[in-house]
Scaffold this motif. Structure first.
Motif, PDB file in Angstrom:
ATOM      1  N   MET A   1       0.828  -1.192   0.000  1.00 40.06           N
ATOM      2  CA  MET A   1       0.000   0.000   0.000  1.00 40.06           C
ATOM      3  C   MET A   1       0.875   1.260   0.000  1.00 40.06           C
ATOM      4  N   ILE A   2       1.908   1.261   0.800  1.00 42.60           N
ATOM      5  CA  ILE A   2       2.830   2.398   0.848  1.00 42.60           C
ATOM      6  C   ILE A   2       3.513   2.587  -0.501  1.00 42.60           C
ATOM      7  N   LEU A   3       3.946   1.474  -1.107  1.00 39.56           N
ATOM      8  CA  LEU A   3       4.587   1.540  -2.419  1.00 39.56           C
ATOM      9  C   LEU A   3       3.635   2.130  -3.461  1.00 39.56           C
ATOM     10  N   ALA A   4       2.386   1.692  -3.423  1.00 35.27           N
ATOM     11  CA  ALA A   4       1.391   2.218  -4.353  1.00 35.27           C
ATOM     12  C   ALA A   4       1.209   3.721  -4.155  1.00 35.27           C
ATOM     13  N   GLY A   5       1.276   4.170  -2.910  1.00 34.97           N
ATOM     14  CA  GLY A   5       1.127   5.598  -2.625  1.00 34.97           C
ATOM     15  C   GLY A   5       2.269   6.415  -3.203  1.00 34.97           C
ATOM     16  N   PHE A   6       3.492   5.939  -3.028  1.00 32.38           N
ATOM     17  CA  PHE A   6       4.655   6.655  -3.560  1.00 32.38           C
ATOM     18  C   PHE A   6       4.612   6.713  -5.093  1.00 32.38           C
ATOM     19  N   LEU A   7       4.278   5.606  -5.731  1.00 32.88           N
ATOM     20  CA  LEU A   7       4.197   5.596  -7.192  1.00 32.88           C
ATOM     21  C   LEU A   7       3.074   6.507  -7.685  1.00 32.88           C
ATOM     22  N   GLY A   8       1.982   6.504  -6.956  1.00 32.15           N
ATOM     23  CA  GLY A   8       0.843   7.335  -7.345  1.00 32.15           C
ATOM     24  C   GLY A   8       1.152   8.816  -7.313  1.00 32.15           C
ATOM     25  N   MET A   9       2.117   9.233  -6.508  1.00 32.52           N
ATOM     26  CA  MET A   9       2.508  10.637  -6.449  1.00 32.52           C
ATOM     27  C   MET A   9       2.992  11.128  -7.810  1.00 32.52           C
ATOM     28  N   SER A  10       3.686  10.281  -8.537  1.00 34.79           N
ATOM     29  CA  SER A  10       4.197  10.662  -9.860  1.00 34.79           C
ATOM     30  C   SER A  10       3.065  10.852 -10.860  1.00 34.79           C
ATOM     31  N   THR A  11       2.093   9.941 -10.821  1.00 37.05           N
ATOM     32  CA  THR A  11       0.947  10.050 -11.721  1.00 37.05           C
ATOM     33  C   THR A  11       0.166  11.322 -11.439  1.00 37.05           C
ATOM     34  N   LYS A  12      -0.017  11.632 -10.166  1.00 37.59           N
ATOM     35  CA  LYS A  12      -0.783  12.818  -9.785  1.00 37.59           C
ATOM     36  C   LYS A  12      -0.076  14.095 -10.237  1.00 37.59           C
ATOM     37  N   LEU A  13       1.247  14.091 -10.201  1.00 34.33           N
ATOM     38  CA  LEU A  13       2.019  15.243 -10.679  1.00 34.33           C
ATOM     39  C   LEU A  13       1.721  15.522 -12.154  1.00 34.33           C
ATOM     40  N   VAL A  14       1.695  14.463 -12.940  1.00 34.52           N
ATOM     41  CA  VAL A  14       1.442  14.600 -14.380  1.00 34.52           C
ATOM     42  C   VAL A  14       0.023  15.096 -14.631  1.00 34.52           C
ATOM     43  N   GLU A  15      -0.952  14.493 -13.963  1.00 34.16           N
ATOM     44  CA  GLU A  15      -2.359  14.854 -14.160  1.00 34.16           C
ATOM     45  C   GLU A  15      -2.625  16.321 -13.851  1.00 34.16           C
ATOM     46  N   ALA A  16      -2.165  16.768 -12.690  1.00 31.52           N
ATOM     47  CA  ALA A  16      -2.469  18.134 -12.262  1.00 31.52           C
ATOM     48  C   ALA A  16      -1.768  19.176 -13.123  1.00 31.52           C
ATOM     49  N   THR A  17      -0.546  18.870 -13.553  1.00 33.34           N
ATOM     50  CA  THR A  17       0.168  19.795 -14.431  1.00 33.34           C
ATOM     51  C   THR A  17      -0.597  19.992 -15.741  1.00 33.34           C
ATOM     52  N   LEU A  18      -1.052  18.893 -16.323  1.00 34.68           N
ATOM     53  CA  LEU A  18      -1.816  18.975 -17.566  1.00 34.68           C
ATOM     54  C   LEU A  18      -3.167  19.648 -17.341  1.00 34.68           C
ATOM     55  N   GLY A  19      -3.758  19.419 -16.165  1.00 33.07           N
ATOM     56  CA  GLY A  19      -5.038  20.032 -15.853  1.00 33.07           C
ATOM     57  C   GLY A  19      -4.967  21.545 -15.880  1.00 33.07           C
ATOM     58  N   VAL A  20      -3.869  22.102 -15.361  1.00 31.14           N
ATOM     59  CA  VAL A  20      -3.679  23.557 -15.364  1.00 31.14           C
ATOM     60  C   VAL A  20      -3.268  24.051 -16.750  1.00 31.14           C
ATOM     61  N   LYS A  21      -2.388  23.329 -17.407  1.00 27.36           N
ATOM     62  CA  LYS A  21      -1.868  23.760 -18.703  1.00 27.36           C
ATOM     63  C   LYS A  21      -2.963  23.914 -19.755  1.00 27.36           C
ATOM     64  N   TYR A  22      -3.920  23.015 -19.753  1.00 33.00           N
ATOM     65  CA  TYR A  22      -4.942  23.023 -20.811  1.00 33.00           C
ATOM     66  C   TYR A  22      -6.328  23.462 -20.312  1.00 33.00           C
ATOM     67  N   ARG A  23      -6.381  24.122 -19.186  1.00 37.79           N
ATOM     68  CA  ARG A  23      -7.672  24.590 -18.672  1.00 37.79           C
ATOM     69  C   ARG A  23      -8.215  25.731 -19.531  1.00 37.79           C
ATOM     70  N   GLU A  24      -9.500  25.970 -19.365  1.00 38.43           N
ATOM     71  CA  GLU A  24     -10.156  27.068 -20.074  1.00 38.43           C
ATOM     72  C   GLU A  24     -10.766  28.020 -19.056  1.00 38.43           C
ATOM     73  N   VAL A  25     -10.775  29.308 -19.407  1.00 34.57           N
ATOM     74  CA  VAL A  25     -11.363  30.318 -18.539  1.00 34.57           C
ATOM     75  C   VAL A  25     -12.693  30.754 -19.147  1.00 34.57           C
TER      76      VAL A  25
END
Length: 535
Positions: free
Chosen positions: A162-186
């Motif tokens: 479970m801990i390992l899954a959490g650490f790996l998931g941090m990388s995925t979340k970094l990618v998702e949120a960066t793209l979420g801001v980059k391609y957002r619309e106002v």
């Protein structure tokens, strides 16, 4: 404001009467179950690995997280300090002032007086508010119920996986949120629209994959709506009502559902700003409440902790625990709407897209804190308490489950699962802890519903437009399902909604893999701006 509350009550009136008919839900269950089973069997289709059936969706999540961790050179760990500082606002001056061209700036140029700060920072919430809004969706019943079941199935060693899954998931979340801001619309009045629907469509268009991008974005929008009504709503209100009824000996959760719907409605009418204002207060409180109680139990039983760690470490590499770690944590935790960290699902990027920033990667780095807090800290605390209390009181035997997946208690012979199992474990150490747990469950459920309402409405508006009528239609439906979930037992609907949530993984991971190079560019820009060495 008063008119909004009156409108909310008026909208609830016609279907609250109808909801009473749903308190006994066998008809809906029987009609919907075949459809739910069919959808679930597709989404969670398993393949055999060393004789173990593992759903493809879980494999995709794990391999995707591993790829992003390696591709970004373990940024999930090396940039954790930067993430914490950014969430606290240390880099806000850099983040909000610049002479560079800003995405969405109608008058870009080199004059500092035309910078984002002078014209108004794009976004609606702070880094911390965006993080807590996203955390409020992931820090939920999974931390209380899903972990208990995972440990019961896989043994103490499941904690390591479970801990390992959490650490790996941090990388995925970094990618998702960066793209979420980059391609957002106002949109109008500065409202932000972002998430996988937008980065799949706009990002893949930049790579000359326009048709694929539109298809994946449309699929994702449908899935996130389904997930918001089910796992992000009905499951939460149902479990909160169940714990409430258990504590007070009530038979019906209908009145509880009405009260919960009114409270949720008051918050979601205000949009992401109101959600952010509420979650930034609730999430720390409920986190401290739950982790604090866990620490008290561990301190009370500190002599047993070394033994518990030995069990966890030894059990992590046994056949039983490997099954429990991968299947128990990933399948039970994820499939039963027990959002262990949601990394790869893409939903959290919708909340992160609303942040006030000009550097997309700044929010990506902050977002990586999510799985760390949710899985590495809170879920691990829950697991430790269960292992320690079981060592002390011999509450149950690992993997001793009935056909329904419930744990058979040693002393009473009762069959317990999820919240009930955790309640017994905590009660064995702190008498009447179930009262505190009820408060925690209600807070967890409430905050989860707030964030998932925002996720769902973004998908709804992507498909049907951004008018006020579209907005109020979705919110009315969402509040309706709060009441239905609290007063019903819709097992097949929950199964369907879990499948919808994990169906979000397929279009999302495809987009993340294709757009990862753009994230690396954004990450380099931000690290350079704050004077940090590039990855």
């Amino acid at each position: 404001m008063k008119n909004k509350y009156l409108s909310l009550l008026f909208l609830l009136t016609p279907f609250l009467i109808f909801a009473q008919e749903l308190t006994i839900d066998e008809k809906i269950e029987s009609k919907f179950k075949p459809f739910a089973d069919a959808v679930s069997s597709v989404v969670f289709y398993p393949i055999s690995i060393v004789g173990i059936d593992v759903p493809i969706v879980i494999i995709i999540l794990l391999l995707g997280a591993l790829f992003f961790t390696l591709y970004f050179k373990f940024a999930n760990i090396t940039l954790l300090g930067v993430a914490i500082k950014a969430a606290k606002g240390k880099y806000d001056d850099v983040d909000h002032h610049s002479v560079d061209v800003v995405a969405g700036d109608p008058t870009p140029g080199g004059d500092v007086f035309e910078s984002v700060q002078a014209e108004g920072v794009i976004g609606e919430v702070t880094h911390f508010q965006a993080l807590t809004a996203a955390l409020s969706a992931t820090v939920g019943l999974g931390n209380i119920a899903g972990v208990a079941v995972a440990i019961a199935i896989g043994g103490p060693g499941a904690t390591i996986w479970m801990i390992l899954a959490g650490f790996l998931g941090m990388s995925t979340k970094l990618v998702e949120a960066t793209l979420g801001v980059k391609y957002r619309e106002v949109g109008e009045e500065g409202k932000i629209y972002g998430g996988p629907m937008y980065y799949l469509r706009k990002g893949l268009k930049e790579k000359n994959l326009t048709v694929l991008g539109k298809i994946l974005a449309g699929m994702y929008a449908v899935f996130v709506i389904g997930g918001s009504f089910g796992g992000g709503n009905m499951f939460q209100s149902n479990q909160a009502a169940a714990q409430f009824k258990l504590l007070f000996g009530l038979e019906s959760g209908f009145i509880f559902g009405i009260i919960m719907a009114v409270l949720v409605g008051i918050v979601i009418i205000g949009g992401i700003k109101r959600i952010g204002q509420v979650t930034e207060k609730i999430v720390p409180i409920m986190g401290i409440l739950f982790v604090g109680a866990s620490l008290v139990i561990l301190v009370m039983n500190f002599t047993i902790i070394p033994n518990a760690f030995i069990q966890i470490w030894k059990g992590a590499f046994t056949q039983t625990s490997v099954v429990g770690g991968v299947i128990g944590v990933m399948i039970v935790g994820f499939q039963r709407a027990a959002f262990s960290n949601e990394a790869g699902v893409g939903s959290a990027s919708i909340a992160h897209a609303a942040v006030k920033t000009r550097f997309p990667a700044s929010e990506g780095i902050v977002a990586s804190i999510g799985p760390f807090v949710d899985t590495v800290i809170i879920c691990t605390m829950t697991a430790l308490v269960i292992v320690v209390t079981n060592l002390k009181s011999n509450l149950f035997e690992y993997s001793n489950l009935d056909k329904g997946g419930n744990v058979i208690m040693n002393s009473t012979g009762k069959h317990l699962g999820g919240v009930d199992l955790t309640s017994v474990a905590f009660d064995s150490a702190i008498p009447n802890f179930s009262i505190l747990l009820t408060i925690a469950v209600i807070l967890f459920a409430f905050s989860t519903m707030l964030s998932w309402s925002y996720y769902g409405i973004q998908g709804w508006k992507y498909l049907f437009g951004k008018s006020k009528f579209v907005d109020i239609t979705y919110k009315t439906l969402f509040l309706f399902f709060v009441v239905v979930g609290a007063s019903s037992s819709l097992g097949s609907v929950i199964e369907f909604s879990d499948a919808m949530i994990f169906a979000m993984v397929f279009p999302n991971i495809i987009g993340l893999l294709l757009l990862a190079p753009k994230v690396k560019v954004e990450l380099s820009k931000y690290l350079k701006a704050i004077g940090r060495k590039d990855i």
